[in-house]
Motif scaffolding. Sequence first.
Motif, PDB file in Angstrom:
ATOM      1  N   PRO A 144       0.711  -1.228  -0.115  1.00  0.00           N
ATOM      2  CA  PRO A 144      -0.042  -0.005   0.253  1.00  0.00           C
ATOM      3  C   PRO A 144       0.857   1.123  -0.078  1.00  0.00           C
ATOM      4  CG  PRO A 144      -0.856  -1.585   1.581  1.00  0.00           C
ATOM      5  CD  PRO A 144       0.601  -2.100   1.110  1.00  0.00           C
ATOM      6  N   GLN A 145       1.782   1.145   0.631  1.00  0.00           N
ATOM      7  CA  GLN A 145       2.913   2.317   0.601  1.00  0.00           C
ATOM      8  C   GLN A 145       3.437   2.697  -0.449  1.00  0.00           C
ATOM      9  OE1 GLN A 145       5.232   2.075   4.249  1.00  0.00           O
ATOM     10  NE2 GLN A 145       3.326   2.000   5.679  1.00  0.00           N
ATOM     11  N   LEU A 146       4.059   1.662  -1.308  1.00  0.00           N
ATOM     12  CA  LEU A 146       4.640   1.808  -2.440  1.00  0.00           C
ATOM     13  C   LEU A 146       3.922   2.306  -3.601  1.00  0.00           C
ATOM     14  CD1 LEU A 146       7.117  -1.251  -2.095  1.00  0.00           C
ATOM     15  CD2 LEU A 146       7.580   1.135  -2.155  1.00  0.00           C
ATOM     16  N   THR A 147       2.554   1.695  -3.566  1.00  0.00           N
ATOM     17  CA  THR A 147       1.690   2.003  -4.553  1.00  0.00           C
ATOM     18  C   THR A 147       0.972   3.702  -4.259  1.00  0.00           C
ATOM     19  OG1 THR A 147       0.674  -0.247  -4.470  1.00  0.00           O
ATOM     20  CG2 THR A 147      -0.642   1.464  -5.299  1.00  0.00           C
ATOM     21  N   TYR A 148       0.863   3.822  -3.045  1.00  0.00           N
ATOM     22  CA  TYR A 148       0.560   5.332  -2.644  1.00  0.00           C
ATOM     23  C   TYR A 148       1.695   6.353  -3.246  1.00  0.00           C
ATOM     24  CZ  TYR A 148      -0.538   9.451  -0.180  1.00  0.00           C
ATOM     25  OH  TYR A 148      -0.800  10.938   0.080  1.00  0.00           O
ATOM     26  N   ARG A 149       3.027   5.843  -3.032  1.00  0.00           N
ATOM     27  CA  ARG A 149       4.134   6.871  -3.627  1.00  0.00           C
ATOM     28  C   ARG A 149       4.016   6.567  -5.284  1.00  0.00           C
ATOM     29  NH1 ARG A 149       7.482  11.134  -3.008  1.00  0.00           N
ATOM     30  NH2 ARG A 149       9.249  10.628  -3.912  1.00  0.00           N
ATOM     31  N   ARG A 167       6.872   3.815 -15.900  1.00  0.00           N
ATOM     32  CA  ARG A 167       7.909   4.957 -15.401  1.00  0.00           C
ATOM     33  C   ARG A 167       7.634   5.209 -13.912  1.00  0.00           C
ATOM     34  NH1 ARG A 167       6.329   7.292 -20.205  1.00  0.00           N
ATOM     35  NH2 ARG A 167       5.141   8.850 -19.173  1.00  0.00           N
ATOM     36  N   SER A 168       6.470   5.257 -13.613  1.00  0.00           N
ATOM     37  CA  SER A 168       6.297   5.834 -12.031  1.00  0.00           C
ATOM     38  C   SER A 168       6.694   4.470 -11.237  1.00  0.00           C
ATOM     39  CB  SER A 168       4.966   6.137 -11.630  1.00  0.00           C
ATOM     40  OG  SER A 168       4.569   6.323 -10.636  1.00  0.00           O
ATOM     41  N   LEU A 169       6.273   3.604 -11.615  1.00  0.00           N
ATOM     42  CA  LEU A 169       6.607   2.218 -11.192  1.00  0.00           C
ATOM     43  C   LEU A 169       8.180   2.105 -10.695  1.00  0.00           C
ATOM     44  CD1 LEU A 169       5.451  -0.805  -9.938  1.00  0.00           C
ATOM     45  CD2 LEU A 169       6.321  -1.608 -12.270  1.00  0.00           C
ATOM     46  N   ARG A 170       8.746   2.091 -11.794  1.00  0.00           N
ATOM     47  CA  ARG A 170      10.254   2.006 -11.648  1.00  0.00           C
ATOM     48  C   ARG A 170      10.870   3.033 -10.834  1.00  0.00           C
ATOM     49  NH1 ARG A 170      10.623  -0.357 -17.436  1.00  0.00           N
ATOM     50  NH2 ARG A 170      10.551  -2.576 -16.870  1.00  0.00           N
ATOM     51  N   LYS A 171      10.408   4.489 -10.816  1.00  0.00           N
ATOM     52  CA  LYS A 171      10.965   5.293 -10.349  1.00  0.00           C
ATOM     53  C   LYS A 171      10.746   5.164  -8.803  1.00  0.00           C
ATOM     54  CE  LYS A 171      10.548  10.350  -9.350  1.00  0.00           C
ATOM     55  NZ  LYS A 171      10.041  11.593  -9.616  1.00  0.00           N
ATOM     56  N   THR A 172       9.711   4.574  -8.363  1.00  0.00           N
ATOM     57  CA  THR A 172       9.348   4.211  -6.813  1.00  0.00           C
ATOM     58  C   THR A 172      10.188   3.155  -6.375  1.00  0.00           C
ATOM     59  OG1 THR A 172       7.124   5.166  -7.054  1.00  0.00           O
ATOM     60  CG2 THR A 172       7.356   3.705  -5.667  1.00  0.00           C
ATOM     61  N   GLY A 173      10.363   2.252  -7.350  1.00  0.00           N
ATOM     62  CA  GLY A 173      11.374   0.875  -7.093  1.00  0.00           C
ATOM     63  C   GLY A 173      12.611   1.544  -6.888  1.00  0.00           C
ATOM     64  N   SER A 174      13.119   2.328  -7.606  1.00  0.00           N
ATOM     65  CA  SER A 174      14.352   3.025  -7.373  1.00  0.00           C
ATOM     66  C   SER A 174      14.473   3.672  -6.070  1.00  0.00           C
ATOM     67  CB  SER A 174      14.894   3.783  -8.669  1.00  0.00           C
ATOM     68  OG  SER A 174      15.933   4.323  -8.368  1.00  0.00           O
ATOM     69  N   GLU A 175      13.748   4.270  -5.726  1.00  0.00           N
ATOM     70  CA  GLU A 175      13.552   5.203  -4.480  1.00  0.00           C
ATOM     71  C   GLU A 175      13.637   4.077  -3.331  1.00  0.00           C
ATOM     72  OE1 GLU A 175      11.354   9.079  -6.023  1.00  0.00           O
ATOM     73  OE2 GLU A 175      10.117   7.670  -4.913  1.00  0.00           O
ATOM     74  N   PHE A 176      12.749   3.049  -3.349  1.00  0.00           N
ATOM     75  CA  PHE A 176      12.795   2.183  -2.229  1.00  0.00           C
ATOM     76  C   PHE A 176      14.121   1.335  -2.335  1.00  0.00           C
ATOM     77  CE2 PHE A 176      11.654  -2.601  -1.435  1.00  0.00           C
ATOM     78  CZ  PHE A 176      11.394  -2.387  -0.307  1.00  0.00           C
ATOM     79  N   LEU A 177      14.753   0.956  -3.322  1.00  0.00           N
ATOM     80  CA  LEU A 177      16.010   0.291  -3.339  1.00  0.00           C
ATOM     81  C   LEU A 177      16.992   1.128  -2.686  1.00  0.00           C
ATOM     82  CD1 LEU A 177      15.885  -1.922  -6.555  1.00  0.00           C
ATOM     83  CD2 LEU A 177      15.806  -2.532  -4.178  1.00  0.00           C
ATOM     84  N   GLN A 178      17.106   2.333  -2.832  1.00  0.00           N
ATOM     85  CA  GLN A 178      18.124   3.351  -2.489  1.00  0.00           C
ATOM     86  C   GLN A 178      17.767   3.864  -0.983  1.00  0.00           C
ATOM     87  OE1 GLN A 178      18.130   6.687  -5.094  1.00  0.00           O
ATOM     88  NE2 GLN A 178      18.416   5.446  -6.867  1.00  0.00           N
ATOM     89  N   GLY A 179      16.724   3.328  -0.291  1.00  0.00           N
ATOM     90  CA  GLY A 179      16.658   3.460   0.937  1.00  0.00           C
ATOM     91  C   GLY A 179      15.937   4.848   1.290  1.00  0.00           C
ATOM     92  N   LYS A 180      15.257   5.660   0.447  1.00  0.00           N
ATOM     93  CA  LYS A 180      15.123   6.876   0.574  1.00  0.00           C
ATOM     94  C   LYS A 180      13.614   7.204   1.357  1.00  0.00           C
ATOM     95  CE  LYS A 180      16.860   8.688  -3.742  1.00  0.00           C
ATOM     96  NZ  LYS A 180      16.572   9.558  -4.768  1.00  0.00           N
ATOM     97  N   PHE A 181      13.103   6.161   2.175  1.00  0.00           N
ATOM     98  CA  PHE A 181      12.097   6.031   3.044  1.00  0.00           C
ATOM     99  C   PHE A 181      12.314   5.972   4.325  1.00  0.00           C
ATOM    100  CE2 PHE A 181      10.734   4.627  -1.366  1.00  0.00           C
ATOM    101  CZ  PHE A 181      10.150   5.525  -1.639  1.00  0.00           C
ATOM    102  N   ALA A 182      11.821   6.360   5.352  1.00  0.00           N
ATOM    103  CA  ALA A 182      11.970   6.142   6.776  1.00  0.00           C
ATOM    104  C   ALA A 182      11.630   4.499   7.162  1.00  0.00           C
ATOM    105  CB  ALA A 182      10.916   6.765   7.481  1.00  0.00           C
ATOM    106  N   SER A 183      11.873   3.900   8.069  1.00  0.00           N
ATOM    107  CA  SER A 183      11.795   2.618   8.435  1.00  0.00           C
ATOM    108  C   SER A 183      10.387   2.347   9.141  1.00  0.00           C
ATOM    109  CB  SER A 183      12.921   2.302   9.793  1.00  0.00           C
ATOM    110  OG  SER A 183      14.078   2.276   9.081  1.00  0.00           O
TER     111      SER A 183
END
Length: 193
Positions: A144-149, A167-183
């Motif tokens: 839910p959080q990744l989909t919202y983003r 494009r949006s899916l991959r951008k969000t995935g890249s942000e996720f893998l880079q740890g750009k979100f709080a724990s």
Amino acid sequence: MPILYERMLPKRYEQVENALRQGNSREALALLTPADTFCLAGEFRKRFPSEDPKGGVAEKDLQQLEQRAPGQVSWERLSEDFGVPHPAFDGTNALALLNVKPLPTYLGYSSRLLAESWESNNLYWARLADEKGYPPVMLNLLIPQLTYRMVANISATYLDDWPALLRSLRKTGSEFLQGKFASLPGTKSTPGF
């Protein structure tokens, strides 16, 4: 390519085919959704079962799992785990993965049919969570959080701009893998929002 032809619109199919003819497999892969690659792999394994896996460790692990517990990697089981409801097609809210071409955005069905195309995202989020070492139960919090983003990242240029979702899916995935979100609470370093 015949496997992809069965599930892609002509324009995108032609782009993938041209990229492959030019020897640019990375560009061709970038044009495929996670559901495209999932269906391609599944259909290829079904049509050519004697082919030796060349997809690396993950594919060999999958082949071993399929030999030990075939029910765990069947289309039906994966549909239950990663599919979405398709009430416009099946008249049910049961989870399923579909192997169909993208749906049109006309005749008043656009929002309903678009919502039914999110199965590709579930497959992608599951892969990323696995890469980061998260247990499957974390998908209940992450998806839910990744989909919202992802929705926040969509920048479509016209109503039928399906590539904008990718494009949006991959951008969000890249942000996720880079740890750009709080724990998220209760995990060793689970990204949250």
